[in-house]
Design an enzyme around this catalytic site. Structure first.
Site, PDB file in Angstrom:
ATOM      1  N   TYR A 439      -9.643  -6.308   3.652  1.00 48.18           N
ATOM      2  CA  TYR A 439      -9.079  -7.618   3.305  1.00 48.18           C
ATOM      3  C   TYR A 439      -7.590  -7.742   3.613  1.00 48.18           C
ATOM      4  O   TYR A 439      -6.978  -6.799   4.068  1.00 48.18           O
ATOM      5  CB  TYR A 439      -9.438  -8.043   1.881  1.00 48.18           C
ATOM      6  CG  TYR A 439      -9.003  -7.224   0.692  1.00 48.18           C
ATOM      7  CD1 TYR A 439      -8.024  -6.255   0.733  1.00 48.18           C
ATOM      8  CD2 TYR A 439      -9.612  -7.476  -0.548  1.00 48.18           C
ATOM      9  CE1 TYR A 439      -7.652  -5.560  -0.406  1.00 48.18           C
ATOM     10  CE2 TYR A 439      -9.247  -6.782  -1.700  1.00 48.18           C
ATOM     11  CZ  TYR A 439      -8.271  -5.832  -1.611  1.00 48.18           C
ATOM     12  OH  TYR A 439      -7.907  -5.153  -2.741  1.00 48.18           O
ATOM     13  N   GLU A 440      -7.098  -8.924   3.439  1.00 46.86           N
ATOM     14  CA  GLU A 440      -5.704  -9.249   3.792  1.00 46.86           C
ATOM     15  C   GLU A 440      -5.452  -8.935   5.265  1.00 46.86           C
ATOM     16  O   GLU A 440      -4.367  -8.476   5.648  1.00 46.86           O
ATOM     17  CB  GLU A 440      -4.766  -8.477   2.864  1.00 46.86           C
ATOM     18  CG  GLU A 440      -3.421  -9.128   2.642  1.00 46.86           C
ATOM     19  CD  GLU A 440      -3.540 -10.458   1.909  1.00 46.86           C
ATOM     20  OE1 GLU A 440      -3.097 -11.446   2.492  1.00 46.86           O
ATOM     21  OE2 GLU A 440      -4.075 -10.514   0.783  1.00 46.86           O
ATOM     22  N   GLY A 441      -6.461  -9.213   6.102  1.00 42.00           N
ATOM     23  CA  GLY A 441      -6.406  -8.837   7.514  1.00 42.00           C
ATOM     24  C   GLY A 441      -6.960  -7.448   7.696  1.00 42.00           C
ATOM     25  O   GLY A 441      -6.371  -6.490   7.177  1.00 42.00           O
TER      26      GLY A 441
END
Lengths: 596, 596
Positions: A439-441
């Site tokens: 997550y978060e890229g």
């Protein structure tokens, strides 16, 4: 039973020896945050993490969150723990005093975050997301919205979320469909479905405020047509209490591999009342300004898990009796030696240790740069620090979560078959940590950010914030005999990084796919060189103290020994990474899609 | 929804092109097993794996096993699936025709195993453990025991277990305490507690027969005092039905990270009636003779999981639209390109592919050697093949489970955040695969086996079974221009392996800890070179067919392209491993234990 003891000694080393953290208190706005204040803050944080959050980690994983009739229940004890957390002022630690915050520097907040993640990653998601909300609204909201919402978010009575992802788009937010229709009263009607919304619904706070990315009517396609809206679960009354229920409701919660005590919600917005945050169609920009810190925060999740997995692996390795040392029995009076005598177990523990402490140093460096970038009186210093933060953010996020996952798996491996059994707690760290690479890229996206955006930015200006200090260090210390065993391997790996940088930049200009094909290995190479630099500097600081009365507990001795292990046994990976990068991307791009 | 299609084409390539599998049918006892028989056997196996076992994989994980009143229930559908499996003759495939088996070669059984593990690893544990029982009893039991038990085990009406581990000992079986007291009727009374007993109790078969390691009164300490006993759950009646309940009962079942549909039991033996298998105090030897094949079997678990994780990652990468190709839109009519266009996604898929198919080739090589070692008329060939099996076993077990875990994680990573969600099935592969690095000897123990037992055995005789063919191949092909891009990197990596071998052997003689400290990296180096050899040979076979009508579906084209990727992007890891090995173990062994 799993154990966790906050690594305060090492945090202090990073802050006050490696980073000269006293400089923080010299920054305008941080005058209070001398070592005399920071020390007790860290100690108090350690206490609540060890005593309140950590004991709920295993039970939270077993119980998970449940959704019934639109209500999400967090596991037993979470609400009480949250109340203690909130009352202890931990939601307000790094917030603006103008809204009730304590204004702590990023470097302090970073290490407090590490402890929270180590103690209970799932729990940490709730205040963590709320802090993301705080930052976005603080940076982009108008005064009215900030005055109405921030004090409640800061004191933790209310919590916030970030609603970005939709079923058909995660990385590619340009595809999002949620709509915002202007209303006569200046508000907007928000309709759409968001997925993977951490803390989207829960029972810890009396209200939940969502920041939602949506499209205004006639907005341009893609990311240039996305705006940011504030959408409360309960519309606040005039006197600031949760009032009428808004059209924002949880549709379902995800069943996940890990962080099971963190609610991950599908959120349905059905004509929900919302307010524009920042300018129309500038929502992505608002997101980006807070993304650096969010990504550093995810990096800390990798670090926190690594630390706790390492601690438990060490405890087990000292306790578990199995076999005899290859060089002869070490504890002949016992039926077998503890497994810590075996070279391969020591190799695993040292790998975990070297990565964990190396990442902590990197995190400290990045966090201090954030503080300098915001508070230094000299604008040149601010820009320079900001450049460094931009450069190092994808490395912190991807390297620290990849290595965190590796260390969590070492934690299981040291336990042998027992590591696979839930009650020992080690396997949970593997499952919990796994999300941080996604997550978060995803970490692949971080690598593309590094080679695509950061590497070439301003003709290499970002790069210089790392290359110059490392190069200076190498040149200054090259002739230092005592440091040779650390500086020489660093220098060798640094040359590889410089050559790889030039080559990737050159090739990427002609063919962007070439940069993409090198990205992941390049980021790892960069990260390992960064850790090598920090280990060499740690050795430089520690060497003179080894064997003196400044090292009563062997802390510096262990630093030097771990640095040595890192240089001899882990840093050599850079040669293979270098060769893979230099081989280029042809074998990757020429492969026929149908042949997969 | 997860998918699985058995990779029959690649299995045939390994068996009939890479390994010249026609030679199997030339071995006495395997005359029937020509390609005309093997092909339909593999196709039938594929069918039951794809259609019966695979659909139960996810539900089995969700449901798990339950223990109530001493009864273990397997998840819904497992019993019916087992009945089909048994009726299809799959429990008897590789068993001795004298006891109702079909006498299939190891190479056939190995690929059937791969399919079972890929389709449903938990399910595969039940017949898998039973087959381990079969082998041990077949090799060491007296005729009476074999006649009484083997036919039921072979036809799958009954199942078997292996009861080795106790709470305080796993790797170090010398510490075990379970006791066996001789009885007047020639049987033994077995008392003790065993843990981690896969398939120890379940509802798939009408009887469960345990093989239990225990100590006779006055037996020597350590492993020299361990004997093997057969202990049925129900004592067979004279006409071979399950009769009186024996004192062997499940105490509890473990809650695990993965393989949740496989029951992992604590087994309590409380004066249970048992019979000695083989000679008194020679129980460990009986275990060791079957350990090679058990370890190869665990290697196949890593391979099976890798294959299914890869297949799903490919399907998702083709389907998921996100972003645009860096070189310009590939499907401009769609809102975004499928992620398979992105270089970093292709890098992940190719890594998964190169490891998976490389491991399949290695497994085929090892399995064929087992067949030759048992059935070749020339005793020199038998010994040579046996030497190779001994050498390659720890590599197959550790390398293939480590890489299987890596590929399973790639499978999650390609899915991004969706990979973390249980319903997509990818995260289960990570959890299920994790056990394979731990049991049947942790991968660290495999590495010690390689450097400690196998490397120096008979003055390097085992090593020569690998070094000679690789060296011959390199010398023969070195000048072949078309093969240069494959042979040259192989040659370079092979030199590293030769030098590392000499150095580890030399150092290990003086200081065993030095061999131990190098073991894990050495095994990985060895394994990567073995895969490089097999990829180079695969390229050699495939190159002449690329672009001809012998390659209508691009199978050989993909082989060559994957070989190229392996050489350029994965094999370079050997340089870092080499450097780490050559750095020696001092930094590992000198670290003060108190400093961890």
């Amino acid at each position: 039973m799993p154990l966790y003891k906050a690594p305060l000694r090492d945090m202090r080393f990073v802050m006050f020896e490696l980073m000269q953290g006293d400089e923080i208190a010299a920054l305008p706005g941080y005058e209070e945050f001398t070592r005399d204040l920071i020390d007790p803050v860290l100690e108090e944080a350690a206490k609540i993490c060890e005593e309140v959050l950590f004991p709920l980690n295993r039970s939270g994983d077993e119980e998970g969150c449940t959704l019934e009739n639109g209500v999400v229940r967090t596991p037993k004890g979470f609400k009480q723990a949250y109340d203690l957390f909130r009352e202890g002022g931990w939601t307000s630690l790094a917030c603006d005093p103008a809204y009730g915050g304590q204004g702590a520097p990023s470097v302090v907040n970073t290490f407090v975050s590490e402890m929270i993640c180590a103690a209970n990653l799932s729990f940490g998601m709730y205040p963590g997301l709320s802090h993301g909300f705080y930052k976005a609204l603080h940076a982009h909201g108008n005064e009215a919205l900030k005055a109405e919402y921030l004090p409640k978010i800061v004191d933790g009575t209310w919590s916030g979320t970030m609603c970005l992802t939709e079923p058909h788009c995660g990385t590619d937010l340009g595809l999002l469909k949620t709509s915002a229709t202007p209303q006569d009263d200046g508000s907007y009607s928000i309709t759409g479905t968001k997925i993977f919304i951490s803390a989207g619904e829960h029972d810890l706070t009396e209200n939940i405020i969502h920041l939602v990315l949506a499209r205004l009517p006639g907005a341009p396609k893609g990311t240039a047509g996305i705006s940011l809206f504030l959408v409360p679960k309960f519309l606040p009354t005039e006197d600031g209490r949760p009032g009428q229920r808004n059209g924002a409701a949880v549709g379902s919660i995800e069943h996940k591999m890990g962080i099971k005590a963190s609610s991950t919600c599908v959120m349905n917005f059905d004509g929900a009342k919302g307010w524009l945050v920042g300018e129309a169609n500038k929502g992505m920009r608002a997101m980006f300004t807070m993304m650096n810190e969010a990504r550093l925060g995810v990096g800390m999740q990798g670090l926190g898990i690594a630390e706790v997995a390492y601690q438990n692996a060490v405890a087990y390795a000292r306790d578990r009796l199995q076999g005899r040392a290859l060089s002869g029995a070490k504890q002949p009076e016992k039926p077998a030696d503890p497994i810590v005598v075996h070279p391969d177990v020591r190799r695993m523990l040292l790998t975990a240790r070297a990565y964990t402490q190396g990442c902590r140093a990197l995190a400290g460096w990045a966090a201090q740069a954030i503080d300098v970038s915001k508070h230094h009186p000299d604008p040149v210093k601010r820009v320079e620090a900001d450049d460094f933060v931009a450069l190092v953010t994808p490395i912190v996020k991807a390297l620290m979560t990849d290595l965190g996952f590796e260390v969590a798996n070492i934690g299981v491996q040291v336990y042998g078959g027992h590591g696979f059994i839930r009650e020992h707690g080690q396997e949970q760290y593997v499952r919990d940590c796994r999300i941080a690479q996604l997550y978060e890229g995803t970490n692949g996206i971080q690598a593309l950010d590094l080679v695509g955006r950061k590497m070439g930015a301003h003709a290499g200006r970002y790069l210089r914030t790392f290359f110059h200090p490392v190069s200076d260090f190498i040149q200054t210390k090259m002739e230092d005999e005592a440091l040779g065993e650390f500086v020489q391997p660093l220098a060798k790996a640094f040359v590889r990084l410089q050559q790889a940088t030039a080559e990737v930049a050159r090739r990427g200009l002609a063919r962007p796919d070439e940069a993409g094909a090198a990205a992941t290995e390049y980021l790892r190479l960069f990260g390992l060189v960064a850790l090598a630099y920090l280990w060499a500097r740690s050795a430089e600081i520690s060497l003179p103290k080894v064997g003196t009365d400044q090292d009563p507990d062997g802390f510096y001795r262990a630093k030097v020994a771990t640095a040595r292990f890192y240089m001899e046994r882990l840093l050599p990976q850079t040669s293979g990474l270098f060769a893979a990068i230099m081989a280029g991307g042809k074998s990757i791009m020429a492969f026929e899609e149908a042949d997969f």
